[in-house]
Motif scaffolding. Structure first.
Motif, PDB file in Angstrom:
ATOM      1  N   ASN A 129       0.843  -1.192   0.000  1.00 26.95           N
ATOM      2  CA  ASN A 129       0.000   0.000   0.000  1.00 26.95           C
ATOM      3  C   ASN A 129       0.882   1.248   0.000  1.00 26.95           C
ATOM      4  N   GLN A 130       0.585   2.154  -0.918  1.00 24.11           N
ATOM      5  CA  GLN A 130       1.388   3.365  -1.054  1.00 24.11           C
ATOM      6  C   GLN A 130       1.015   4.387   0.020  1.00 24.11           C
ATOM      7  N   ASP A 132      -0.003   7.871   1.597  1.00 16.85           N
ATOM      8  CA  ASP A 132      -0.748   9.066   1.228  1.00 16.85           C
ATOM      9  C   ASP A 132       0.156  10.265   1.503  1.00 16.85           C
ATOM     10  N   ASP A 187      -4.576  -1.863  -5.619  1.00 11.66           N
ATOM     11  CA  ASP A 187      -4.099  -0.622  -6.235  1.00 11.66           C
ATOM     12  C   ASP A 187      -3.130  -0.975  -7.357  1.00 11.66           C
ATOM     13  N   ASN A 188      -3.501  -0.648  -8.600  1.00 16.94           N
ATOM     14  CA  ASN A 188      -2.670  -0.981  -9.751  1.00 16.94           C
ATOM     15  C   ASN A 188      -2.076   0.263 -10.402  1.00 16.94           C
ATOM     16  N   SER A 189      -1.854   1.305  -9.601  1.00 10.97           N
ATOM     17  CA  SER A 189      -1.328   2.556 -10.152  1.00 10.97           C
ATOM     18  C   SER A 189       0.077   2.385 -10.713  1.00 10.97           C
ATOM     19  N   GLN A 190       0.824   1.413 -10.193  1.00 15.05           N
ATOM     20  CA  GLN A 190       2.190   1.171 -10.662  1.00 15.05           C
ATOM     21  C   GLN A 190       2.271  -0.072 -11.555  1.00 15.05           C
ATOM     22  N   GLU A 191       1.127  -0.494 -12.078  1.00 12.00           N
ATOM     23  CA  GLU A 191       1.073  -1.778 -12.786  1.00 12.00           C
ATOM     24  C   GLU A 191       2.001  -1.813 -13.997  1.00 12.00           C
ATOM     25  N   ASP A 192       2.043  -0.758 -14.794  1.00 12.81           N
ATOM     26  CA  ASP A 192       2.874  -0.768 -16.008  1.00 12.81           C
ATOM     27  C   ASP A 192       4.347  -0.947 -15.661  1.00 12.81           C
TER      28      ASP A 192
END
Length: 301
Positions: A129-130, A132, A187-192
């Motif tokens: 988990n990133q 905040d 959370d897939n914000s860093q998926e790429d």
């Protein structure tokens, strides 16, 4: 007949006896220093004990205590305990701890703790988990998922290469492949970036293209990497697994070849080293602890 205790004095003057007393005194001094040093506190709960394994936790506690020469105390909470109770239980364990670790699910307890003891070394183990960025206060330690997936890709590539060169390819009519499956809703914000790291890892030893979609053809998988939970149909089960889990390895499926562990017990050691170095900042990233399972024996990497 003994006069003036001379035999006792002579006994005490003997070198072996003096050595025993010196060793005993040194042991007592070491114990006194050990118990006088500031302890490390970890907030945890019973469900985690059941998942991770009580014997495994006992060994981790002993290992960390010896390496850092401090007591490792746990604030054991009941399932569903609130943030105020989490903070209060940790406060009751020590007035001057070296560090207090709160897992992500008890992160709000870290702020309650700091209200009572401002300036204390409080750490939130955020896992995947990133942080905040609008929040200030405790140090936030995240799992370096990108580095983990690169290492998982390397392992998966080795597995696929070895299976393709062995008998398994002749036993199946399907193309051998590698797949990465993520936890639904994560959370897939860093998926790429993470997928790119995984591809770089598999490419070290394997020339194929990994599968990233659960809807893709799963038949004939040499290795499935599970970043979360996933169910396979009977005819599409992979030949081997790499798991990202806190599960006790003795409970893992037999085809599991490696486990990536980013649990509090796996991350506390590196986190303490960061604190001892006085590293600044509000967020640090730590790779998972890799357990390579071979012939039912754990080998640490």
């Amino acid at each position: 007949m003994f006069v003036n205790g001379a035999p006792v004095k002579n006994l005490l003057n003997k070198r072996p006896v003096r050595a025993v007393f010196a060793g005993l005194a040194l042991s007592l001094l070491i114990l006194a220093v050990f118990f006088c040093r500031k302890p490390v506190i970890l907030v945890t709960d019973r469900p985690f004990y059941l998942l991770y394994g009580e014997e495994r936790i006992r060994l981790k506690r002993i290992g960390l205590s010896l390496r850092h020469f401090r007591q490792i105390k746990t604030a054991d909470l009941a399932d569903g305990a609130g943030p105020e109770l989490a903070a209060r239980t940790a406060l009751d364990l020590s007035r001057r701890p070296r560090a207090v670790f709160f897992p992500y699910r008890y992160r709000e307890g870290a702020w309650h703790y700091l209200v009572e003891r401002p300036g204390s070394p409080v750490v939130i183990l955020g896992g995947r988990n990133q942080r905040d960025n609008s929040l200030e206060g405790p140090l936030w330690l995240c799992t370096d998922t990108e580095a983990d997936l690169y290492q998982a890709g390397v392992l998966a590539g080795i597995i696929a290469r070895d299976l393709e060169n062995g008998e398994e390819k002749r036993k199946t009519n399907f193309r051998l492949g590698i797949a990465l499956y993520r936890q639904e809703g994560a959370d897939n914000s860093q998926e790429d970036a993470e997928n790119s790291a995984f591809i770089r890892g598999t490419g070290e030893y394997w020339s194929g293209i990994p599968i990233f979609s659960p809807d893709s053809d799963e038949q004939g998988l040499a290795c499935a990497v599970l970043l979360g939970d996933h169910r396979f149909s009977q005819e599409k089960k992979p030949l081997s697994l790499i798991l990202f889990t806190w599960m006790d390895p003795s409970l893992a499926p037999r085809k599991t070849l490696a486990i990536f562990d980013d649990s509090p017990w796996a991350q506390m050691g590196p986190a303490l080293r960061i604190l001892n170095r006085g590293a600044g900042g509000t967020e640090m990233r730590i790779p998972s602890k890799i357990l390579v399972l071979k012939k039912n024996k754990m080998q640490k990497n």
